[in-house]
Design a protein around this motif. Structure first.
Motif, mmCIF file in Angstrom:
data_model
loop_
_atom_site.group_PDB
_atom_site.id
_atom_site.type_symbol
_atom_site.label_atom_id
_atom_site.label_comp_id
_atom_site.label_asym_id
_atom_site.label_seq_id
_atom_site.Cartn_x
_atom_site.Cartn_y
_atom_site.Cartn_z
ATOM 1 N N GLY A 71 0.811 -1.218 0.000
ATOM 2 C CA GLY A 71 0.000 0.000 0.000
ATOM 3 C C GLY A 71 0.838 1.259 0.000
ATOM 4 N N THR A 72 2.141 1.124 0.080
ATOM 5 C CA THR A 72 3.069 2.250 0.022
ATOM 6 C C THR A 72 4.437 1.715 -0.377
ATOM 7 O OG1 THR A 72 3.977 4.121 1.266
ATOM 8 C CG2 THR A 72 3.633 2.086 2.483
ATOM 9 N N ASN A 73 5.269 2.547 -0.940
ATOM 10 C CA ASN A 73 6.612 2.122 -1.347
ATOM 11 C C ASN A 73 7.584 2.384 -0.202
ATOM 12 O OD1 ASN A 73 6.036 1.274 -3.991
ATOM 13 N ND2 ASN A 73 5.962 3.384 -4.662
ATOM 14 N N VAL A 74 7.708 1.412 0.680
ATOM 15 C CA VAL A 74 8.638 1.552 1.799
ATOM 16 C C VAL A 74 9.505 0.307 1.887
ATOM 17 C CG1 VAL A 74 7.143 3.061 3.168
ATOM 18 C CG2 VAL A 74 6.989 0.598 3.452
ATOM 19 N N PRO A 75 10.720 0.471 2.365
ATOM 20 C CA PRO A 75 11.571 -0.709 2.527
ATOM 21 C C PRO A 75 11.274 -1.415 3.847
ATOM 22 C CG PRO A 75 12.798 1.253 3.087
ATOM 23 C CD PRO A 75 11.448 1.712 2.612
ATOM 24 N N VAL A 76 11.594 -2.700 3.895
ATOM 25 C CA VAL A 76 11.611 -3.449 5.151
ATOM 26 C C VAL A 76 13.048 -3.921 5.346
ATOM 27 C CG1 VAL A 76 9.196 -4.161 5.045
ATOM 28 C CG2 VAL A 76 10.946 -5.631 4.054
ATOM 29 N N PHE A 77 13.375 -4.263 6.552
ATOM 30 C CA PHE A 77 14.739 -4.659 6.870
ATOM 31 C C PHE A 77 14.752 -6.066 7.451
ATOM 32 C CE2 PHE A 77 14.490 -0.112 6.929
ATOM 33 C CZ PHE A 77 15.592 0.260 6.178
ATOM 34 N N LEU A 78 15.463 -6.958 6.778
ATOM 35 C CA LEU A 78 15.673 -8.318 7.286
ATOM 36 C C LEU A 78 16.950 -8.301 8.105
ATOM 37 C CD1 LEU A 78 15.035 -10.580 4.174
ATOM 38 C CD2 LEU A 78 13.669 -10.494 6.248
ATOM 39 N N ASN A 79 16.876 -8.811 9.312
ATOM 40 C CA ASN A 79 18.102 -8.885 10.090
ATOM 41 C C ASN A 79 18.592 -10.329 10.166
ATOM 42 O OD1 ASN A 79 16.819 -10.208 12.288
ATOM 43 N ND2 ASN A 79 16.138 -8.253 13.113
ATOM 44 N N PHE A 80 19.719 -10.524 10.762
ATOM 45 C CA PHE A 80 20.355 -11.833 10.856
ATOM 46 C C PHE A 80 19.391 -12.866 11.441
ATOM 47 C CE2 PHE A 80 22.888 -15.002 13.080
ATOM 48 C CZ PHE A 80 23.868 -15.319 12.163
ATOM 49 N N ASN A 81 18.704 -12.509 12.521
ATOM 50 C CA ASN A 81 17.797 -13.461 13.179
ATOM 51 C C ASN A 81 16.619 -13.838 12.288
ATOM 52 O OD1 ASN A 81 19.363 -13.576 15.480
ATOM 53 N ND2 ASN A 81 18.236 -11.933 16.496
ATOM 54 N N ASP A 82 16.080 -12.881 11.515
ATOM 55 C CA ASP A 82 14.982 -13.186 10.589
ATOM 56 C C ASP A 82 15.391 -14.303 9.631
ATOM 57 O OD1 ASP A 82 13.145 -11.211 11.470
ATOM 58 O OD2 ASP A 82 14.094 -9.695 10.203
ATOM 59 N N ILE A 83 16.560 -14.148 9.030
ATOM 60 C CA ILE A 83 17.023 -15.103 8.031
ATOM 61 C C ILE A 83 17.388 -16.443 8.684
ATOM 62 C CG2 ILE A 83 18.801 -15.562 6.298
ATOM 63 C CD1 ILE A 83 18.816 -12.487 5.826
ATOM 64 N N TYR A 84 18.008 -16.402 9.833
ATOM 65 C CA TYR A 84 18.365 -17.627 10.555
ATOM 66 C C TYR A 84 17.108 -18.433 10.886
ATOM 67 C CZ TYR A 84 20.371 -20.763 13.990
ATOM 68 O OH TYR A 84 20.756 -21.886 14.681
ATOM 69 N N GLU A 85 16.074 -17.762 11.394
ATOM 70 C CA GLU A 85 14.821 -18.449 11.737
ATOM 71 C C GLU A 85 14.131 -18.993 10.492
ATOM 72 O OE1 GLU A 85 12.740 -15.508 14.025
ATOM 73 O OE2 GLU A 85 14.075 -15.767 15.739
ATOM 74 N N PHE A 86 14.207 -18.255 9.391
ATOM 75 C CA PHE A 86 13.607 -18.683 8.132
ATOM 76 C C PHE A 86 14.259 -19.979 7.638
ATOM 77 C CE2 PHE A 86 13.378 -18.371 3.437
ATOM 78 C CZ PHE A 86 11.992 -18.331 3.281
#
Length: 115
Positions: free
Chosen positions: A32-47
């Protein structure tokens, strides 16, 4: 999990140190808007380890699916939305059927008042 995504996740994790983050732009069509999100180390590790994933991972996966649909010429058949856009959609009737809820969602996304 798609092997391509898993390889990408391993690559991202191997290029990061704890505390680092990756910026991913999420297009207007999803968030709904052009904004970035930030993946951090823990996000990727859990994924990678099939643990509970963050909303950020879900948004990045939606972006991947949207790009995949576009590449395969299927973009006009699917609409991928952030769950945060859907949750505020309300109808006057708590027992609303699928059509009424869909109409309320369309009105919300198009910015038109329902009714």
């Amino acid at each position: 999990m798609n092997m391509e995504i898993r390889h990408l996740a391993y690559y991202a994790l191997s290029s990061m140190r704890e505390g680092n983050q990756i910026e991913v732009s999420i297009p207007y069509t999803i968030s709904g808007t052009n904004v970035p999100v930030f993946l951090n180390f823990n996000d990727i590790y859990e994924f990678i380890n099939f643990q509970e994933i963050s909303a950020t991972c879900i948004l990045v996966y939606l972006r991947y699916l949207e790009e995949l649909c576009d590449i395969n010429g299927q973009a006009e058949k699917f609409v991928l939305l952030s769950p945060t856009l859907i949750s505020p959609v309300r109808t006057d009737n708590p027992d609303a059927g699928l059509r009424e809820r869909a109409d309320a969602l369309i009105a919300f996304l198009c910015g038109t008042p329902k009714g």
